[in-house]
Design an enzyme around this catalytic site. Structure first.
Site, short mmCIF file in Angstrom:
data_model
loop_
_atom_site.label_atom_id
_atom_site.label_comp_id
_atom_site.label_asym_id
_atom_site.label_seq_id
_atom_site.Cartn_x
_atom_site.Cartn_y
_atom_site.Cartn_z
N CYS A 59 0.82 -1.23 0.00
CA CYS A 59 0.00 0.00 0.00
C CYS A 59 0.85 1.27 0.00
O CYS A 59 0.33 2.36 -0.18
CB CYS A 59 -0.92 0.01 1.21
N HIS A 309 -9.15 2.65 -1.85
CA HIS A 309 -7.72 2.39 -1.68
C HIS A 309 -7.17 1.61 -2.87
O HIS A 309 -7.05 0.39 -2.81
CB HIS A 309 -7.52 1.64 -0.36
#
Lengths: 360, 135
Positions: A59, A309
């Site tokens: 991420c 995300h």
């Protein structure tokens, strides 16, 4: 998708593809159908035959992409580098995503027990609740706040407000985390154009400077980490490096973007970045200090909870939001006179963290 | 069958610490210890971090532990869906090392809190798979 972000970045920076002498493509490639996506992304953007490669840090991929580009430019190996964060997650079935999610942890010692991404963060939540009395209602306040600002961001996935009650009533994912404590998977792209000071001054009268770059790592296995698991040591270490390099402290930050993969993560991040004392994150929220107009507005672009995300694009998206703020172009969410912005980006289950400080 | 026999659903077949399975078959849980500097590792590892020697011996653990944190998983990876919801925990063993393990379904969730004492015991799955859990 990458082209849309890249093209608007070129317009904004007033440069042409021919001036870009290298590209860093950031994605968590296991979530893409395309293998080695830098190849196809550079081709589509017209960035051949210049060097291109992938940077992967789960991420935190595009925050690490910025670090890479900064090093390439500082070393004078390159003059102008495009950092392209991009992730196309919806090509995978939810079954495939769930299978991948099951291998987010150490595949030898933890995944064989049925771990998930939310399960790891839920374990931090349980520990924080036990040590500091943090409640599920307090965690829900993060979602309520970030959804409120998502409504002001046309690029956000969620455009509707939510109540504490709706968060509390949503279905359990990994106790104590429920569906609306979690950010959604998404497709997305964001692009940064990085160059040296001399060129930046020629291109614009409002450059945004990279003042601090902090990056740290932590054991991937939860069993390998120390302490009561009420904070992320990895964020503290990255923050220390970034503050030191930028010669600023937490009180100097005017606006922040933090990694709200889950509601509890934002609370831990306040504490790990020094914006609140250990255990004091919930108080900061309850006193509206992280709202627009508060002491330190956080995720007022809606955060991951509203924007979604798109793993590889998230870090660059945070830096895009800060850039807008530092140039005074954030419209209805503008923090008056913002001069110093901080972005914090956690990779995976907390094995990487990047803290980036930008100055106007 | 190699090391994929370890766990509820194993992912890795070839490791340097396959003897752990023989201990589990005998109802024991074992750690590795570096023969040179005597550092102990759990989960077991074959190569010492401190002195970089790779001659190890196995030492049996008593399994006594204290819970650090836990969660109850409702949304699981495909191979684990039939068992949802299930409990996962992180505990500290008496030697100070930590273990990530499932918590036995016989344990009442309401009784769980960081600090409670649990025992790490050998568990057997229906596919002849072996692992350990906290009970």
């Amino acid at each position: 998708m990458a082209f849309e972000a890249y093209s608007s970045a070129l317009d904004d920076a007033d440069v042409e593809s021919s001036e870009i002498d290298g590209s860093v493509v950031c994605s968590a490639t296991h979530y893409d159908k395309q293998r080695s996506p830098a190849g196809v992304v550079a081709e589509y953007l017209g960035l051949n035959p210049q060097p291109t490669f992938n940077v992967e840090a789960a991420c935190a991929s595009s925050a690490v992409g910025l670090r890479t580009a900064w090093a390439l430019v500082s070393s004078k190996l390159h003059d102008v580098v495009a950092v392209v964060g991009v992730q196309k997650m919806t090509e995978l079935s939810s079954e495939e995503i769930q299978e991948l999610m099951g291998r987010a942890g150490d595949v030898m010692w933890e995944s064989p027990f049925g771990t998930t991404m939310p399960a790891y963060y839920a374990m931090y939540a349980t520990a924080h609740m036990a040590k500091y009395g943090t409640t599920e209602e307090q965690m829900a306040l993060v979602t309520v706040k970030n959804r409120k600002y998502g409504m002001k961001n046309p690029n956000a996935m969620f455009q509707k407000p939510i109540s504490v009650e709706e968060v509390l009533k949503s279905r359990p994912v990994s106790a104590p985390l429920k569906l609306f404590d979690c950010c959604p998977n998404a497709d997305g792209a964001a692009c940064l154009i990085i160059t040296n000071a001399e060129k930046a001054r020629k291109l614009t009268d409002r450059p945004v400077w990279v003042a601090g770059l902090g990056l740290a790592s932590s054991p991937m296995s939860l069993a390998g980490r120390k302490g009561p698991l009420t904070n992320f040591e990895v964020t503290k270490n990255a923050a220390k490096a970034a503050y030191q390099m930028a010669r600023v402290g937490p009180n100097d930050v005017d606006v922040a973007e933090v990694h709200d993969s889950f509601s509890i993560t934002e609370i831990l991040n306040y504490e790990d970045l020094g914006l609140a004392k250990p255990g004091g994150g919930t108080r900061l929220l309850e006193k509206d200090e992280t709202e627009l107009g508060g002491k330190i507005p956080v995720n007022i672009d809606g955060g991951l909870i509203s924007k979604g995300h798109p793993v590889g694009a998230t870090g660059a998206s945070q830096l895009f939001a800060l850039t807008k703020q530092l140039r005074g172009e954030a419209g209805s969410t503008q923090v008056d006179g913002a001069k110093i912005g901080l972005a914090q980006n956690i990779g995976g289950i907390g094995m990487y963290a990047a803290v980036t400080i930008l100055k106007a | 069958m190699g090391f994929e026999k370890f766990g509820r659903f194993g992912y890795v077949s070839q490791t340097k610490i396959n003897p752990l399975l023989s201990y589990l078959e005998k109802g024991r849980i074992a750690a590795t210890k570096c023969k040179k500097c005597e550092r102990t590792y759990f989960p077991p590892r074959a190569d010492c971090l401190d002195c970089r020697h790779s001659t190890i011996e196995w030492v049996v653990l008593d399994g006594k532990s204290k819970l650090i944190t836990f969660t109850q998983v409702f949304f699981a990876p495909p191979a684990f869906q039939p068992e949802t919801p299930y409990l996962l925990g992180l505990a500290e063993l008496t030697n100070g090392l930590r273990v990530f393990a499932p918590i036995s379904p016989a344990v009442d969730k309401e009784e769980l809190n960081p600090g409670v004492e649990l025992n790490l015991k050998v568990a057997k799955g229906s596919r002849n798979n072996l692992y350990y859990w906290l009970e």
